[in-house]
Design a protein around this motif. Structure first.
Motif, PDB file in Angstrom:
ATOM      1  N   TRP A   1       0.836  -1.264  -0.144  1.00  0.00           N
ATOM      2  CA  TRP A   1       0.037  -0.075  -0.049  1.00  0.00           C
ATOM      3  C   TRP A   1       0.986   1.253   0.050  1.00  0.00           C
ATOM      4  CZ3 TRP A   1      -0.915   4.572   2.150  1.00  0.00           C
ATOM      5  CH2 TRP A   1      -2.136   5.101   2.168  1.00  0.00           C
ATOM      6  N   LEU A   2       1.987   1.270   0.841  1.00  0.00           N
ATOM      7  CA  LEU A   2       2.848   2.385   0.805  1.00  0.00           C
ATOM      8  C   LEU A   2       3.660   2.663  -0.506  1.00  0.00           C
ATOM      9  CD1 LEU A   2       4.137   1.436   4.589  1.00  0.00           C
ATOM     10  CD2 LEU A   2       2.994   3.734   3.894  1.00  0.00           C
ATOM     11  N   GLU A   3       4.094   1.392  -1.015  1.00  0.00           N
ATOM     12  CA  GLU A   3       4.836   1.686  -2.350  1.00  0.00           C
ATOM     13  C   GLU A   3       3.765   2.175  -3.384  1.00  0.00           C
ATOM     14  OE1 GLU A   3       7.705   1.693  -5.309  1.00  0.00           O
ATOM     15  OE2 GLU A   3       7.923   1.328  -3.042  1.00  0.00           O
ATOM     16  N   VAL A   4       2.621   1.809  -3.511  1.00  0.00           N
ATOM     17  CA  VAL A   4       2.002   2.415  -4.710  1.00  0.00           C
ATOM     18  C   VAL A   4       1.609   3.748  -4.293  1.00  0.00           C
ATOM     19  CG1 VAL A   4       0.881   0.069  -5.196  1.00  0.00           C
ATOM     20  CG2 VAL A   4      -0.286   1.639  -3.857  1.00  0.00           C
ATOM     21  N   HIS A   5       1.795   4.422  -3.102  1.00  0.00           N
ATOM     22  CA  HIS A   5       1.478   5.893  -2.857  1.00  0.00           C
ATOM     23  C   HIS A   5       2.705   6.521  -2.869  1.00  0.00           C
ATOM     24  CE1 HIS A   5      -2.341   3.987  -1.935  1.00  0.00           C
ATOM     25  NE2 HIS A   5      -2.711   5.002  -2.390  1.00  0.00           N
ATOM     26  N   GLU A   6       3.885   5.848  -3.195  1.00  0.00           N
ATOM     27  CA  GLU A   6       5.147   6.573  -3.068  1.00  0.00           C
ATOM     28  C   GLU A   6       5.114   7.961  -3.557  1.00  0.00           C
ATOM     29  OE1 GLU A   6       9.441   4.663  -3.241  1.00  0.00           O
ATOM     30  OE2 GLU A   6       8.964   5.695  -5.098  1.00  0.00           O
ATOM     31  N   GLY A   7       5.715   8.816  -3.022  1.00  0.00           N
ATOM     32  CA  GLY A   7       5.632  10.343  -3.417  1.00  0.00           C
ATOM     33  C   GLY A   7       4.454  11.004  -3.520  1.00  0.00           C
ATOM     34  N   MET A   8       3.143  10.471  -3.336  1.00  0.00           N
ATOM     35  CA  MET A   8       1.842  11.111  -3.433  1.00  0.00           C
ATOM     36  C   MET A   8       1.597  11.790  -1.835  1.00  0.00           C
ATOM     37  SD  MET A   8      -0.307   8.302  -5.619  1.00  0.00           S
ATOM     38  CE  MET A   8      -1.716   9.323  -5.412  1.00  0.00           C
ATOM     39  N   ARG A   9       0.659  12.822  -2.020  1.00  0.00           N
ATOM     40  CA  ARG A   9       0.121  13.215  -0.845  1.00  0.00           C
ATOM     41  C   ARG A   9      -0.948  12.272  -0.166  1.00  0.00           C
ATOM     42  NH1 ARG A   9      -3.429  17.870  -0.863  1.00  0.00           N
ATOM     43  NH2 ARG A   9      -2.235  18.647   1.099  1.00  0.00           N
ATOM     44  N   ILE A  10      -0.628  11.989   1.174  1.00  0.00           N
ATOM     45  CA  ILE A  10      -1.266  11.103   1.963  1.00  0.00           C
ATOM     46  C   ILE A  10      -1.922  12.039   3.106  1.00  0.00           C
ATOM     47  CG2 ILE A  10      -0.341   9.118   0.825  1.00  0.00           C
ATOM     48  CD1 ILE A  10       1.059   8.555   3.704  1.00  0.00           C
ATOM     49  N   THR A  11      -3.120  11.330   3.923  1.00  0.00           N
ATOM     50  CA  THR A  11      -3.276  12.224   4.856  1.00  0.00           C
ATOM     51  C   THR A  11      -3.865  11.071   6.138  1.00  0.00           C
ATOM     52  OG1 THR A  11      -4.832  13.904   5.711  1.00  0.00           O
ATOM     53  CG2 THR A  11      -5.792  12.327   4.238  1.00  0.00           C
ATOM     54  N   VAL A  12      -3.697  11.376   7.433  1.00  0.00           N
ATOM     55  CA  VAL A  12      -4.065  10.686   8.442  1.00  0.00           C
ATOM     56  C   VAL A  12      -5.368  11.263   8.994  1.00  0.00           C
ATOM     57  CG1 VAL A  12      -3.711   9.655  10.888  1.00  0.00           C
ATOM     58  CG2 VAL A  12      -1.870  10.185   9.220  1.00  0.00           C
ATOM     59  N   ALA A  13      -6.393  10.557   8.545  1.00  0.00           N
ATOM     60  CA  ALA A  13      -7.763  11.085   8.400  1.00  0.00           C
ATOM     61  C   ALA A  13      -8.590  11.108   9.983  1.00  0.00           C
ATOM     62  CB  ALA A  13      -8.828  10.524   7.509  1.00  0.00           C
ATOM     63  N   GLN A  14      -7.991  10.374  10.916  1.00  0.00           N
ATOM     64  CA  GLN A  14      -8.338  10.140  12.329  1.00  0.00           C
ATOM     65  C   GLN A  14      -7.584  10.587  13.181  1.00  0.00           C
ATOM     66  OE1 GLN A  14      -7.371   7.546  10.262  1.00  0.00           O
ATOM     67  NE2 GLN A  14      -6.798   5.565  11.477  1.00  0.00           N
ATOM     68  N   ASP A  15      -7.899  10.604  14.665  1.00  0.00           N
ATOM     69  CA  ASP A  15      -7.019  10.841  15.649  1.00  0.00           C
ATOM     70  C   ASP A  15      -6.338   9.653  15.746  1.00  0.00           C
ATOM     71  OD1 ASP A  15      -8.236  13.209  15.821  1.00  0.00           O
ATOM     72  OD2 ASP A  15      -9.101  13.016  17.806  1.00  0.00           O
ATOM     73  N   THR A  16      -5.043   9.880  16.087  1.00  0.00           N
ATOM     74  CA  THR A  16      -4.023   8.740  16.283  1.00  0.00           C
ATOM     75  C   THR A  16      -3.258   8.894  17.543  1.00  0.00           C
ATOM     76  OG1 THR A  16      -2.287   9.815  14.934  1.00  0.00           O
ATOM     77  CG2 THR A  16      -3.829   8.104  13.808  1.00  0.00           C
TER      78      THR A  16
END
Length: 816
Positions: free
Chosen positions: A368-383
């Motif tokens: 999952w991480l590899e196919v989003h390498e370089g892309m904008r991602i967001t943590v959508a919940q409190d962690t």
């Protein structure tokens, strides 16, 4: 408009005599080299000269037509500004339709960048200031054309540059070591070198369309998008399908910029995604130690070389653009592509070579991480933070699966090689991060591009960090002993303590010894450095370092500790170069007696001595001493320190203080081959064997009566082959960490994993004890060391069976 060659000759022949006579007094207005199909498009003669970027000179040709043109019988020829002798490079093959063709010429001694793969290679040393280049439709050298070679037979095109009279109408600009001349606009040939060519940064393109530029950030370049897109570069696997190739004018929107350190650059992303969910739309552009000039929201075209950067042995790679980067800024203030919410599957990874297997992002976190390498991602919940914020690097770890392997204090426990928590995510804030401890809450909204680094592997480079709410974590302390005769023994890695450290560090560590560890009777210290710390000048003594620490403990209300150690040979025990780290025993002489036996030094091996042939009473040949210092198990590593103590009258206790080889050189948990290779483990198993054999000798010669404590920074897990070897699977030594509940077995945090590196092990002769890890450092941003200390309390009156209630294992550790 350029004329075909046949039409050009007819037109020239029909000129009136008067006009022809008039032109002889002026530079020729119409050259015999006018061309509408193939032209010389660029010339550079400064390759390899002082200050040059390119290593070689070059001549570039361009095909203006929609069909390939065969040049296998042609040549390019060069003469000096005043010379009449042409040097020749034969051409081969053809020039693609609307394509370029690159001829590499001689190299100089300077320059750092290679041209793109040339279509032909010559050896002509061209002038870096003035000269003449001709494109000729034969492979016969030009001879006898003087300064009118533009009109010689078979000359297709000619460029005279700088101070030469051998030109088409007027000369093109002179060259320099950092400038070339290139044909302008639509590559039109007007037979006027001065009008057709401009000076600029060298930029060479071959027939494959690969372009390399010397990279002047002020040169806007051609603002036409190239044929490659980011998803073409990333491909549907871990390795780019075009790795090693140069790409030109790749479009995208700048999403983040890194302007610190030696890994500067920016991320950009294509807002128009393709239909393949396995191809990332984001990419990192590496500019080295030079800060990029773009800002977030810029629409750019980027040219560079596609590379796979592997940050460490065994690590995966980061697909990026490197080499000579040329960035064209089109517009600013553009909307950024929408970030992808992080949604990790249950499994962390699969086995085998990940680079050789298809990506399965719905099944494995690393995919999952590899196919989003370089892309904008967001943590959508409190962690929840599962490591403290490292404010020096603005680094933290969170868990996206709060119920997965939690510790009672908010971390995530690491309990086995096959028990990696799949909810962990590393975050680096590009704009700084406030101090916060394990168990704190990171609010939803952390957003930025996904990067890959050796430590931690994939990391969210946050341009926006959610608010952090402190969780109220408290440090721990050891309760007072229940009986006067109880003996406490502790281990503490004090992280490269040297006499040159600030007094504040000594005070913090001393306060922990007094207030948190309860003034242990015996304290084994790891990472005590010599008196001048990392200064590498042959000093090995640590008496000033230890004296300063003992004084700080007294100032904090502790006892007047005495100490014992063995100085290492200079530069032989690993650790920070020049530091000569070693283990040291501190002991309270009012509570215990150290049994001194002379002769112990860096090279003398301690051995077990039976007092009489028929006796079970044993002692050490030297005290303090070192275990097998000549063994290759201790190459560039700390040798175990052994001491003999007496307490509660004449009760004998042997203590072995250790600091095993580090995990440096192991592949990261996100390694390209799974499970990761643990190469450093080989040496630790050898070290464990040496210590085990020494303890076994103590046990055999004492008929199992020797009370032994083996402790320190073993640099390995409770489930590792190292510990299995050292304890002989628990039959020789008891690992006390295993007596704690499974979710409390940790003394260190790395990669967001609460894990065990430090240990206290006891021999079967020690029956009654209490034990605990004292959590005062690893979970806190403000830490005196990166390790948590541990304490075992040997309970008096407990050497009986069955054990009285107070002698049964328990923990003396509570929150402050």
């Amino acid at each position: 408009m350029a004329l075909p060659r046949l039409r050009r000759l007819i037109t020239a022949a029909s000129l009136s005599l008067m006009v022809a006579v008039t032109m002889t007094a002026l530079p020729p207005s119409t050259a015999n080299a006018l061309s509408s199909d193939v032209v010389i498009s660029a010339v550079y003669g400064g390759g390899g000269n002082s200050g040059a970027v390119f290593k070689n000179d070059y001549i570039e040709l361009a095909n203006l037509t929609g069909s390939p043109i065969d040049v296998s019988a042609w040549s390019v020829q060069y003469a000096s500004a005043a010379g009449a002798v042409f040097q020749l490079t034969k051409l081969t093959g053809s020039i693609p339709a609307h394509g370029r063709y690159l001829v590499q010429e001689a190299a100089g001694a300077a320059g750092t960048v290679s041209l793109p793969t040339p279509d032909d290679i010559g050896t002509i040393p061209m002038s870096g200031t003035s000269g003449v280049v001709a494109l000729v439709t034969s492979q016969t050298p030009l001879v006898g054309c003087g300064i009118s070679c533009w009109s010689a037979p078979n000359v297709k095109d000619l460029v005279g540059y700088g101070a030469t009279a051998n030109v088409e109408t007027l000369a093109a600009p002179a060259l320099t070591n950092t400038t070339a001349v290139a044909r302008t606009g639509a590559l039109t040939d007007t037979d006027n070198n001065a009008a057709d060519f401009v000076s600029g940064v060298p930029k060479a393109t071959n027939s494959a369309g690969t372009t390399v530029t010397a990279g002047d950030p002020g040169d806007p370049g051609d603002p036409t998008p190239g044929t490659r897109r980011i998803h073409d570069i990333q491909g549907a696997g871990r390795i780019s399908p075009i790795v090693g190739q140069n790409v030109t004018n790749v479009p995208g929107i700048v999403t983040a910029v890194r302007v610190t350190g030696n890994s500067r650059g920016f991320w950009f992303q294509d807002p128009s995604a393709d239909a393949d969910p396995l191809t990332s739309e984001g990419l990192f552009v590496f500019t080295g130690s030079t800060s990029p000039t773009v800002v977030i929201g810029d629409s750019v075209l980027v040219s560079g070389r596609v590379t796979e950067y592997r940050p460490a042995t065994g690590a995966q790679t980061l697909t990026e653009l490197g080499g000579t980067i040329n960035t064209i800024r089109l517009t600013g203030g553009n909307a950024l592509p929408a970030p992808v919410p992080v949604a990790f599957p249950d499994a962390f990874t699969k086995s085998g070579s990940l680079e050789a297997q298809p990506l399965e992002p719905s099944s494995y976190v690393l995919d999952w991480l590899e196919v989003h390498e370089g892309m904008r991602i967001t943590v959508a919940q409190d962690t929840r933070l599962i490591s403290p914020v490292n404010t020096a690097f603005s680094e933290l770890w969170v868990t996206l699966k709060p119920g997965q392997n939690p510790t009672p204090r908010g971390g995530t426990i690491y309990s086995g090689y096959d028990a990696l928590s799949s909810g962990r995510l590393m975050i680096l804030s590009l704009n700084g991060a406030p101090a916060a401890n394990v168990g704190s809450t990171l609010a939803a909204g952390t957003t930025g591009p996904l990067d890959y680094q050796s430590f931690g592997g994939y990391v969210l480079q946050a341009t926006q960090l959610g608010a952090i709410t402190e969780g109220g974590l408290k440090r721990q302390k050891v309760l007072p002993p229940k009986k006067q005769g109880d003996l406490s023994v502790a281990t503490y890695n004090v992280e490269n303590l040297a006499a040159t450290n600030p007094a504040a560090k000594f005070a913090r560590l001393a306060e922990a010894v007094v207030d948190n560890l309860g003034k242990p009777d015996i304290l084994a210290l790891e990472e005590i450095q010599d008196n001048n710390g990392a200064t590498d000048n042959g000093v090995v003594a640590a008496d000033q370092t230890v004296a300063k620490f003992i004084a700080a403990i007294q100032a904090a209300g502790g006892p007047a500790y005495d100490w014992r150690s063995v100085d290492p040979n200079d530069g032989t025990d690993g650790g920070e170069p020049g530091g000569n780290i070693r283990q040291v025993f501190l002991f309270n002489p009012a509570r215990v007696t150290f049994v001194d036996r002379p002769g112990g030094d860096a090279d003398t091996a301690v051995s077990v001595v039976r007092e009489r042939p028929t006796s079970n009473q044993v002692s050490l040949s030297v005290s303090p001493g070192r275990i097998a210092p000549a063994s290759d198990a201790w190459a560039s590593s700390r040798k175990p320190l052994v001491g003999e103590f007496l307490y509660d009258g004449d009760k004998q206790l042997f203590v072995v203080a250790n600091h095993f080889n580090s995990k440096g050189g192991d592949a990261p948990l996100t390694a390209a081959v799974q499970p990761p290779v643990r190469s450093s483990e080989v040496q630790r198993v050898k070290q464990a064997t040496e210590v085990r054999d020494f303890v076994k000798d103590l046990s055999v010669k004492s008929a199992g009566r020797a009370a032994v404590v083996v402790l320190g920074d073993i640099n390995d897990y409770q489930f590792s082959p190292t510990l299995q070897t050292l304890t002989e699977n628990g039959t020789l030594l008891k690992p006390l960490i295993d007596t704690l509940p499974a979710d409390q077995r940790y003394s260190y945090i790395f990669d967001g994993n609460s894990q065990v590196l430090d240990h206290i092990l006891i021999s079967p002769a020690i029956k009654g004890y209490s034990y605990g890890v004292v959590h005062i450092n690893a979970e806190f941003s403000d830490q005196a060391s990166d390790h948590d200390p541990q304490v075992v309390r040997i309970l008096t009156g407990c050497n009986v069976d069955p054990l009285p209630t107070r002698c049964r294992p328990g923990s003396p550790v509570v929150d402050e």
